[in-house]
Scaffold this motif. Structure first.
Motif, mmCIF file in Angstrom:
data_model
loop_
_atom_site.group_PDB
_atom_site.id
_atom_site.type_symbol
_atom_site.label_atom_id
_atom_site.label_comp_id
_atom_site.label_asym_id
_atom_site.label_seq_id
_atom_site.Cartn_x
_atom_site.Cartn_y
_atom_site.Cartn_z
ATOM 1 N N TYR A 1 30.111 52.736 98.509
ATOM 2 C CA TYR A 1 29.611 53.858 97.738
ATOM 3 C C TYR A 1 28.990 54.863 98.702
ATOM 4 N N LEU A 2 29.338 56.125 98.558
ATOM 5 C CA LEU A 2 28.674 57.203 99.263
ATOM 6 C C LEU A 2 27.773 57.868 98.239
ATOM 7 N N GLU A 3 26.470 57.855 98.505
ATOM 8 C CA GLU A 3 25.492 58.251 97.492
ATOM 9 C C GLU A 3 24.484 59.240 98.051
ATOM 10 N N ALA A 4 24.184 60.263 97.259
ATOM 11 C CA ALA A 4 23.120 61.212 97.582
ATOM 12 C C ALA A 4 22.043 61.095 96.519
ATOM 13 N N VAL A 5 20.778 61.091 96.927
ATOM 14 C CA VAL A 5 19.667 60.925 95.992
ATOM 15 C C VAL A 5 18.500 61.799 96.420
ATOM 16 N N LYS A 6 17.801 62.347 95.441
ATOM 17 C CA LYS A 6 16.608 63.146 95.735
ATOM 18 C C LYS A 6 15.670 63.094 94.541
ATOM 19 N N GLY A 7 14.394 62.888 94.820
ATOM 20 C CA GLY A 7 13.385 62.927 93.774
ATOM 21 C C GLY A 7 13.210 64.341 93.252
#
Length: 313
Positions: free
Chosen positions: A95-101
């Protein structure tokens, strides 16, 4: 363009407005270079809050091991490098994942995640590129496919991860169905992912599956029923239910008066307008939405006649 953020690893950006600067070229074979881009949002987070210093990770889908992580730059560009500590396996999926609060990552706010599925074969291929070296895109469509695949894992309708590579053409917005993930599944999942992102919710956490193919949005804000007005009346009385987490679509709220289904004529996130149904008896009122149920106060049904007829011997 849908409400998404994009991660691109090619010589051209797909689905973005304008022509932003290209990310630097990889320095080692197998490096992942790209850019995370959120559209402007009129909710918790601004474009600058989300696109800058977002976390980008490569995660082994079989072991859940994070193989490499980096942060985006001020322009949203990033580079994932692996050095000698990691070599991608041609037999594994990632999985290539981008995350940001959101909302400056303050307590009480959510984080948004988007994903795509990746495999390595002399270069990286993903849901949006079957040929190594072309653009890699993370958007609501790729996230929806990852959600559906994950929720079907371990069931009789499990999806073969390798079969999904190249199944979504991002430029045309076309999904080619694979076994156990139909076009109807994809349409429902993408719509739910878009709704969740619009509400500042995480699409990876906000969708549930009721077999065989009922996809629904989880009630992430909490479903409650706190008050009935009035709290008593005859069959046919209009009652306003107050609480939280209701679905604004009236038909999506199943209201029961002591287990007798009622008709919902109006709905907001905090109120439901219903009619006391025929056959209702005194007892608690409940609301069920997308597999979640909450039980509220008791409603007293008046003008009921109880009794019977006794014959003589």
């Amino acid at each position: 363009m849908t409400r998404t953020f994009l991660l691109i690893t090619s010589l051209a950006l797909t689905g973005c407005q304008g022509t932003p600067p290209l990310p630097p070229a990889p320095t080692e074979p197998g490096d992942l270079v790209g850019e995370v881009r959120f559209p402007a949002r009129q909710v918790q987070a601004t474009l600058e809050e989300v696109a800058v210093a977002a976390t980008v990770s490569l995660i082994n889908a079989q072991t859940n091991r994070t193989e490499s992580t980096t942060l985006t730059s001020q322009s949203g560009a990033f580079r994932l490098t692996f050095g000698t500590s990691f070599r991608p396996s041609a037999t594994d999926s990632y999985y290539l994942e981008a995350v940001k609060g959101l909302g400056s990552n303050r307590a009480g706010n959510n984080a948004a995640r988007l994903r795509t599925l990746a495999r390595y074969n002399q270069g990286w291929t993903t849901l949006t590129n079957a040929s190594a070296g072309s653009g890699i895109v993370l958007n609501t469509a790729t996230t929806a496919l990852c959600v559906g695949t994950s929720l079907r894992a371990g069931t009789a309708s499990a999806v073969n991860l390798a079969s999904l590579i190249g199944s979504y053409e991002s430029g045309a917005g076309v999904y080619t169905p694979v076994t156990n993930l139909s076009g109807a599944d994809f349409t429902a999942l993408e719509s739910l992912a878009e709704q969740l992102l619009a509400e500042d919710q995480d699409p990876m956490a906000g969708i549930l599956l009721t077999e065989p193919s009922q996809w629904a949005k989880k009630n992430l804000s909490g479903l409650t029923l706190t008050q009935l007005a009035p709290s008593s009346g005859t069959v046919g009385t209009t009652v306003t239910l107050s609480g939280s987490g209701f679905d604004p679509v009236p038909a999506n709220n199943a209201v029961r008066f002591n287990d007798v289904l009622a008709t919902v004529s109006g709905a907001t996130a905090n109120t439901l307008t219903v009619t006391v149904p025929s056959g209702a008896t005194p007892g608690p009122v409940s609301v069920r939405i997308a597999g979640l149920t909450t039980t509220g106060p008791v409603f007293t049904v008046t003008n009921l006649v109880f009794g019977g007829v006794l014959g003589q011997n």
